[in-house]
Enzyme design. Structure first.
Site, PDB file in Angstrom:
ATOM      1  N   SER A 169       0.870  -1.175   0.000  1.00  0.00           N
ATOM      2  CA  SER A 169       0.000   0.000   0.000  1.00  0.00           C
ATOM      3  C   SER A 169       0.901   1.217   0.000  1.00  0.00           C
ATOM      4  O   SER A 169       2.083   1.128   0.358  1.00  0.00           O
ATOM      5  CB  SER A 169      -0.878  -0.006   1.263  1.00  0.00           C
ATOM      6  OG  SER A 169      -1.462   1.256   1.503  1.00  0.00           O
ATOM      7  N   TYR A 206      -2.522  -0.865  10.304  1.00  0.00           N
ATOM      8  CA  TYR A 206      -2.434  -1.035   8.860  1.00  0.00           C
ATOM      9  C   TYR A 206      -1.098  -0.526   8.326  1.00  0.00           C
ATOM     10  O   TYR A 206      -0.426  -1.206   7.530  1.00  0.00           O
ATOM     11  CB  TYR A 206      -3.595  -0.295   8.189  1.00  0.00           C
ATOM     12  CG  TYR A 206      -3.703  -0.530   6.708  1.00  0.00           C
ATOM     13  CD1 TYR A 206      -4.229  -1.715   6.210  1.00  0.00           C
ATOM     14  CD2 TYR A 206      -3.291   0.441   5.795  1.00  0.00           C
ATOM     15  CE1 TYR A 206      -4.343  -1.934   4.841  1.00  0.00           C
ATOM     16  CE2 TYR A 206      -3.399   0.231   4.427  1.00  0.00           C
ATOM     17  CZ  TYR A 206      -3.919  -0.965   3.961  1.00  0.00           C
ATOM     18  OH  TYR A 206      -4.013  -1.178   2.609  1.00  0.00           O
TER      19      TYR A 206
END
Length: 252
Positions: free
Chosen positions: A144, A157
């Site tokens: 990501s 995350y």
């Protein structure tokens, strides 16, 4: 005379989700068969159905990527039923919650590391021994843009995606000198269930999660197209790279 090039078998984890399904459908265009892995059995079966409707063979397996025994089992099953894995989209992941670091729930942080980090590690651990004796293969880990920047409210995350990039670089170094390549794709915000859930939490006031700039959300297909490139011979000299796909949102 046309020479028929043998197509590889692809394996995609998290293939029941928006991005994973798009990756699986895109890889079906260049693969002999696609192994579909997801913890949601119904979603995995639907992805397999869509692939078969396009004329490619598919096999759906319900599995938890954070389990070593389940990962070993689905890798063996795909190799036995479909053939040698030539492309591995190590994609499965979860988003957790949006909350300040000092309020972040321990159990959710732990689960993020189990799925997003250990899941990627286990995928590499069990697929690489299949590829190494054959001396070829392409692996794309889904990280990501959170792997290269911090984001308020997303401690679990962000930490997990930084780790995915580290695992990618380590694996890439370990396969130097072979025709195996390990790269990472770093999506920015993509129109998907995950980003809709995060946006909903922000609107509810869970934490301050701000988008940088005004670029529109991408499509799952935008990620799938880059994965297909990284898995192809056109990317034969690309190894250990972090491919950002975010319309320029992380440009300094």
């Amino acid at each position: 005379m046309t020479i028929e090039v043998e197509r590889p078998v692809a394996l995609v984890t998290g293939a029941g989700g928006d991005i994973g399904r798009a990756i699986a459908l895109r890889l079906a265009r260049v693969s002999a068969a696609v192994g579909i892995i997801d913890i949601d059995e119904g979603a995995a079966a639907e992805t397999a159905r869509l692939i078969e409707a396009e004329g490619c063979k598919a096999m759906a397996i319900r599995a938890d990527v954070s389990s070593g025994s389940e990962t070993a089992a689905f890798v063996e099953a795909i190799e036995e039923r479909l053939g040698p894995i030539g492309i591995f989209a190590n994609n499965a992941g979860i988003e957790g919650v949006v909350a300040p670091l000092h309020e972040y729930p321990d159990d959710i942080f732990d689960r993020l590391l189990q799925v997003n980090v250990k899941g990627v590690f286990l995928g590499l651990k069990h697929v690489l021994p299949k590829m190494i004796p054959r001396g070829q293969g392409a692996i794309v880990n889904t990280a990501s843009t959170s792997a290269i920047r911090g984001r308020a409210g997303l401690a679990g995350y962000v930490a997990s995606k930084h780790a995915v990039l580290g695992l990618t670089r380590t694996a890439a170094l370990e396969v130097l000198g072979t025709r195996i390549r390990v790269n990472a794709i770093l999506p920015g915000p993509i129109e998907s269930r995950m980003i809709r859930e995060l946006d909903l939490q922000v609107r509810r006031g869970s934490a301050a999660l701000r988008r940088a700039g005004s670029a529109p959300y991408g499509r799952p297909e935008d990620i799938a197209n880059v994965v297909a490139f990284l898995a192809s011979d056109d990317a034969a000299h690309v190894n250990g790279a972090a491919w950002v796909v975010d319309a320029g949102m992380t440009v300094p």
